[in-house]
Every structure is written in C-alpha cells, then in structure tokens.
Motif scaffolding. Sequence first.
Motif, PDB file in Angstrom:
ATOM      1  N   ALA A 142      68.808 -27.132  68.031  1.00  0.00           N
ATOM      2  CA  ALA A 142      66.968 -27.088  67.758  1.00  0.00           C
ATOM      3  C   ALA A 142      67.050 -25.978  66.853  1.00  0.00           C
ATOM      4  CB  ALA A 142      66.088 -27.751  67.847  1.00  0.00           C
ATOM      5  N   PRO A 143      66.596 -24.970  65.592  1.00  0.00           N
ATOM      6  CA  PRO A 143      66.411 -24.193  65.557  1.00  0.00           C
ATOM      7  C   PRO A 143      65.674 -23.300  65.767  1.00  0.00           C
ATOM      8  CG  PRO A 143      64.995 -25.789  63.822  1.00  0.00           C
ATOM      9  CD  PRO A 143      65.527 -26.837  65.048  1.00  0.00           C
ATOM     10  N   LEU A 144      66.132 -22.481  66.323  1.00  0.00           N
ATOM     11  CA  LEU A 144      65.761 -21.103  67.162  1.00  0.00           C
ATOM     12  C   LEU A 144      64.179 -20.218  66.294  1.00  0.00           C
ATOM     13  CD1 LEU A 144      68.418 -19.550  69.339  1.00  0.00           C
ATOM     14  CD2 LEU A 144      66.053 -20.827  69.824  1.00  0.00           C
ATOM     15  N   ALA A 145      63.419 -20.216  66.507  1.00  0.00           N
ATOM     16  CA  ALA A 145      62.164 -19.594  66.132  1.00  0.00           C
ATOM     17  C   ALA A 145      62.806 -18.165  66.080  1.00  0.00           C
ATOM     18  CB  ALA A 145      61.452 -18.618  67.080  1.00  0.00           C
ATOM     19  N   HIS A 151      58.279 -16.125  62.303  1.00  0.00           N
ATOM     20  CA  HIS A 151      58.025 -16.156  63.870  1.00  0.00           C
ATOM     21  C   HIS A 151      57.090 -17.028  64.526  1.00  0.00           C
ATOM     22  CE1 HIS A 151      60.326 -13.553  62.133  1.00  0.00           C
ATOM     23  NE2 HIS A 151      60.755 -13.311  61.299  1.00  0.00           N
ATOM     24  N   ARG A 152      56.482 -18.500  64.160  1.00  0.00           N
ATOM     25  CA  ARG A 152      55.825 -18.989  64.983  1.00  0.00           C
ATOM     26  C   ARG A 152      57.386 -19.487  66.242  1.00  0.00           C
ATOM     27  NH1 ARG A 152      52.923 -18.888  59.967  1.00  0.00           N
ATOM     28  NH2 ARG A 152      51.106 -19.746  60.361  1.00  0.00           N
ATOM     29  N   GLY A 153      56.449 -18.612  67.492  1.00  0.00           N
ATOM     30  CA  GLY A 153      57.720 -19.098  68.202  1.00  0.00           C
ATOM     31  C   GLY A 153      58.872 -18.158  69.448  1.00  0.00           C
ATOM     32  N   SER A 154      58.287 -16.694  68.098  1.00  0.00           N
ATOM     33  CA  SER A 154      58.441 -15.779  68.807  1.00  0.00           C
ATOM     34  C   SER A 154      56.945 -15.170  69.137  1.00  0.00           C
ATOM     35  CB  SER A 154      59.127 -15.029  67.489  1.00  0.00           C
ATOM     36  OG  SER A 154      60.294 -15.423  67.238  1.00  0.00           O
ATOM     37  N   HIS A 192      59.008 -15.782  79.180  1.00  0.00           N
ATOM     38  CA  HIS A 192      60.541 -15.939  79.499  1.00  0.00           C
ATOM     39  C   HIS A 192      60.576 -17.777  79.567  1.00  0.00           C
ATOM     40  CE1 HIS A 192      60.262 -11.634  79.972  1.00  0.00           C
ATOM     41  NE2 HIS A 192      59.430 -11.563  80.163  1.00  0.00           N
ATOM     42  N   GLY A 193      60.067 -19.124  79.764  1.00  0.00           N
ATOM     43  CA  GLY A 193      60.413 -19.853  79.539  1.00  0.00           C
ATOM     44  C   GLY A 193      61.451 -19.739  78.437  1.00  0.00           C
ATOM     45  N   ALA A 194      62.224 -21.717  79.469  1.00  0.00           N
ATOM     46  CA  ALA A 194      63.703 -22.482  78.397  1.00  0.00           C
ATOM     47  C   ALA A 194      62.604 -22.764  77.194  1.00  0.00           C
ATOM     48  CB  ALA A 194      63.300 -23.805  79.152  1.00  0.00           C
ATOM     49  N   PRO A 195      62.730 -22.250  76.146  1.00  0.00           N
ATOM     50  CA  PRO A 195      62.771 -22.662  74.386  1.00  0.00           C
ATOM     51  C   PRO A 195      62.212 -24.119  74.347  1.00  0.00           C
ATOM     52  CG  PRO A 195      64.762 -21.121  74.437  1.00  0.00           C
ATOM     53  CD  PRO A 195      64.575 -21.780  76.097  1.00  0.00           C
ATOM     54  N   GLY A 224      60.175 -25.285  65.225  1.00  0.00           N
ATOM     55  CA  GLY A 224      61.545 -25.451  65.687  1.00  0.00           C
ATOM     56  C   GLY A 224      60.830 -25.017  67.605  1.00  0.00           C
ATOM     57  N   VAL A 225      62.303 -24.519  67.886  1.00  0.00           N
ATOM     58  CA  VAL A 225      62.325 -24.033  69.460  1.00  0.00           C
ATOM     59  C   VAL A 225      61.404 -23.094  69.664  1.00  0.00           C
ATOM     60  CG1 VAL A 225      62.945 -26.593  69.326  1.00  0.00           C
ATOM     61  CG2 VAL A 225      64.622 -23.907  69.684  1.00  0.00           C
TER      62      VAL A 225
END
Length: 302
Positions: A142-145, A151-154, A192-195, A224-225
């Motif tokens: 899946a698409p990382l932030a 930059h949502r998800g970042s 620091h969690g998993a995406p 995104g993730v």
Amino acid sequence: MTSTGPDGRAGIDAALVRRLLAAQFPQWSRLPVVPVAADGWDNRTYRLGDHMTVRLPTAAGYAPAVDKECEWLPRLAPLLPTAIPTILAKGAPAEGYPYPWSVRRWLPGETASSGRIHDMAQFATDVAEFILALQRCDTTGAPLAGPHSFHRGSSPAHYEDETRRCIAVLGSCIDTAWATDVWQAALAAEWHGAPVWFHGDVGANNLLVKDGELSAVIDFGTSGVGDPACDLTIAWTMFREDSREAFRQAVGQDDGTWARARGWALWKSALTVTDCSDPRDERIATHLEVINAVLTDHERFA
C-alpha cells in the motif's frame, strides 16, 4: 446529495466531460451530465445518468489520487462496514484536459450534517468503527504517506513553520501560549507504530447519510498507510460533547495518537482562519470553535 450545481470551476465543465466520454466511453456518451451541488475542492464531480458519476482532478497535485483509488478501493471495499466509491472506469488525459479521471457508481445519500442525523452519538460510533476497520486492512504494497496524501499519515512536523506562523497571526483570537503547547505536544508524541491504513480527510463533507444514518465514506484522495492520527480530527470538527465522547470511547487510540490528532486539527483550522480574506466568512467562527475545543481537550487530557 442533490444533482444540480454551478459549472466551469477549474476550467472543467459538462461540455468537457461529454467530450471525454464520447471519445473514451461512448457507451455512456448519451447519458445526461450534470454538476453535483455538493462539490469538493480537489476534484470536480458530475452526475452521469442516474447511477454514475464522473470525477476529475482540478490540479496536478490531486491527479495521483486517481490511480491510487482505482487500485486500492476495490481491495478495501469488501473489508469495510460502510460503502465506499466503486470505480467503473479510468479515463485518460484528452480533449485538452491533462489528468487521468474516473467514472464511478453513484452513492445515494446526503452530505453529513447534524440536522440529517438521527442519533449523533451512534453516528460517531459508526464513524469510529469504520476507522478501526480501515486500520485493520492489509497494508502489503500500500502507498506510504507522503506527497500523494499531502503528508497525512506522516508527522505533523511537516507543517511546523506554517502552523507556528498561523498561531502568531491569530494572537488576538486564540490563546497562543496554549495553542503552542498543543502543537509542541503533537510533535513530541512521535509515532512508532506499524503503518496502518488511514483515510486522511474524515469529515462531514466526505461522509454520506441516508435515513439518518452513515451510509458511505467518500474521497480517498489523501488516503495511504502510516500514522492514523489524522483521522481523529473529526472529534472536534463535527462532534460535540456526548458524540465526541462516544467517538473517543469507540475509536480508542493511545494518548500520543490523540496528541498528534489535536496537532492536525489545530494546523488545519488555524490555516483555514488565516487564509480567510473576508472577516465575515462563516468559516472563521466555525474553525475558531474547533481550535478552542482542541485547546480544552488538551487541558483535559494532556
């Protein structure tokens, strides 16, 4: 959602849509094309006949969402408790229009508002259940932030300079010391969690209501993730008192995630207020209320 609205924003009009359809999907070219009334900013949406819509990005920055949604919405849909858009076809740039676009199945319902919802606390719980179900979806590939999600998800630190500028500008309207404390707490609560999957813009404009209940979640352009904190901002932008508490209890999340969520809400509302050039703009009062609610929650929970 009603099906009549103004035409021509961002250089996109019904005539262009009809040309695109005639050239690429002639089987639908004889259907009526009508701009919807509840239109978003990132995209223009047109009703196509009775059962479809056409959705076109308004600028280059929004175009990557087309491929992302076409690839991932079909994978996510079976795993979610609420309807999301179904992509029927992807169109290519043509007729002077420079971006990809899509044809989707029409989702019945009206944009969420308190007057259309029978039980706001239950609605808040249903939204929370959708967010949790989305977080449980498989993230493989899946698409990382990043830029595609604005930059949502970042980390909210991406908007550090902008947020501090807005807080300074709003010095006469808000408690700037307390707002700064909210922002610093958001930055300090590093994730620091998993995406996990996030929607990126869970708000009233992207929630549909039918018969008084949540019926669909739309517009996954900023999805995104990564860090799901951005999906909690609805706690202040839409919910109040009992419904906010219902949402908080149902969605869970740790203290750090809530701290970052308050940072996201502060950034967005402060930016919206400072960008309003007309002091009579009704968004000013709305977003100052959001900021005050965020500051109150920070005092309560931090």
